[in-house]
Design an enzyme around this catalytic site. Structure first.
Site, PDB file in Angstrom:
ATOM      1  N   GLU A   1      10.227   1.684 -29.148  1.00 21.94           N
ATOM      2  CA  GLU A   1      10.892   0.402 -29.432  1.00 21.94           C
ATOM      3  C   GLU A   1      12.406   0.612 -29.525  1.00 21.94           C
ATOM      4  OE1 GLU A   1       9.403  -2.487 -29.458  1.00 21.94           O
ATOM      5  OE2 GLU A   1       7.330  -2.153 -30.079  1.00 21.94           O
TER       6      GLU A   1
ATOM      7  N   ASP B   1       6.432  -5.490 -22.038  1.00 22.09           N
ATOM      8  CA  ASP B   1       5.226  -4.738 -22.390  1.00 22.09           C
ATOM      9  C   ASP B   1       4.579  -4.165 -21.135  1.00 22.09           C
ATOM     10  OD1 ASP B   1       3.166  -3.972 -24.463  1.00 22.09           O
ATOM     11  OD2 ASP B   1       1.913  -5.169 -23.116  1.00 22.09           O
TER      12      ASP B   1
ATOM     13  N   HIS C   1       2.623 -10.190 -27.902  1.00 22.15           N
ATOM     14  CA  HIS C   1       1.350 -10.576 -27.285  1.00 22.15           C
ATOM     15  C   HIS C   1       1.000 -12.019 -27.617  1.00 22.15           C
ATOM     16  CE1 HIS C   1       1.084  -6.348 -26.408  1.00 22.15           C
ATOM     17  NE2 HIS C   1       1.266  -6.097 -27.687  1.00 22.15           N
TER      18      HIS C   1
ATOM     19  N   ASP D   1      10.795  -3.816 -25.259  1.00 21.62           N
ATOM     20  CA  ASP D   1       9.521  -3.510 -25.901  1.00 21.62           C
ATOM     21  C   ASP D   1       9.203  -2.041 -25.686  1.00 21.62           C
ATOM     22  OD1 ASP D   1       7.225  -3.994 -27.377  1.00 21.62           O
ATOM     23  OD2 ASP D   1       6.108  -4.876 -25.726  1.00 21.62           O
ATOM     24  N   GLY D   2       8.443  -1.498 -26.599  1.00 16.56           N
ATOM     25  CA  GLY D   2       7.938  -0.143 -26.484  1.00 16.56           C
ATOM     26  C   GLY D   2       6.436  -0.156 -26.644  1.00 16.56           C
TER      27      GLY D   2
ATOM     28  N   ASP E   1       9.741  -7.661 -30.089  1.00 14.10           N
ATOM     29  CA  ASP E   1       8.622  -7.959 -30.981  1.00 14.10           C
ATOM     30  C   ASP E   1       8.510  -6.925 -32.102  1.00 14.10           C
ATOM     31  OD1 ASP E   1       7.520  -5.724 -29.753  1.00 14.10           O
ATOM     32  OD2 ASP E   1       5.867  -6.795 -28.815  1.00 14.10           O
TER      33      ASP E   1
END
Length: 149
Positions: free
Chosen positions: A48, A134, A124, A10-11, A70
C-alpha cells in the site's frame, strides 16, 4: 503549484507476508499513466505504501495531488500518526518502533515536494479506479510468480 494530479493506488499480498504487488493510476486532465510492480517477500501494508511512493516518484514537478486509496493504514499514517512518530523518534503510541519506517520516511520526503490531499474509499466496493489498481496489483503478483517458475 499549477498542475493538479489525481492518484489512485492499491496494494495486495498473496499471503501476508508473501508475494505482494502494487498498482497506481496517475491522472492529469485526460492523460493517464498506470504503474505496477511486485515484491517476493513483503506485506500488504508495505505494498500500500509502495503504491503511493511509486506514484509520487513518477511526478516530474511539484503538483497539487489528491491520493485516493482503500488503505486506512496509509491515510491515517499520513494524516494522523506521522507527526507523532517523528516527534517521538519513530516510536508509536505503544512505545514500539514504527513498522515500515523506511517507507514512511520516503513518503514524508516525497509529500514534502507536493501539496497532497488524502482520500479514503472502501475497498472492493465498486470504485472504478480502486478496482483497476487492485487488478494491476494482482496482475503484478501473477507476473512475478510466472517469472519465477
Amino acid at each position: 503549484m499549477s498542475a493538479e494530479v489525481e492518484v489512485f493506488c492499491d496494494g495486495a499480498c498473496s499471503g501476508n507476508p508473501g508475494v505482494g504487488g502494487y498498482g497506481a493510476i496517475l491522472r492529469y486532465g485526460s492523460a493517464e499513466k498506470e504503474l505496477s510492480g511486485a515484491d517476493g517477500d513483503t506485506t500488504n501494508n508495505r505494498m500500500e505504501l509502495t503504491a503511493a511512493i511509486k506514484a509520487l516518484e513518477a511526478l516530474s514537478r511539484p503538483c497539487a495531488v489528491t491520493i485516493t486509496t482503500d488503505s486506512q493504514y496509509l491515510v491515517k499514517g499520513m494524516t494522523e500518526w506521522l507527526s507523532g512518530w517523528v516527534r517521538r523518534g519513530w516510536v508509536n503510541s505503544k512505545k514500539e518502533p514504527v513498522l515500515n519506517r523506511d517507507l514512511w520516511e520516503q513518503l514524508r520526503e516525497l509529500t514534502g515536494k507536493h501539496q497532497v490531499r488524502w482520500v479514503w474509499v472502501r475497498g472492493h466496493n465498486g470504485h472504478p479506479e480502486n478496482e483497476r489498481c487492485d487488478a494491476l496489483a494482482r496482475r503484478a503478483i501473477d507476473a512475478y510468480r510466472n517469472e519465477r517458475r
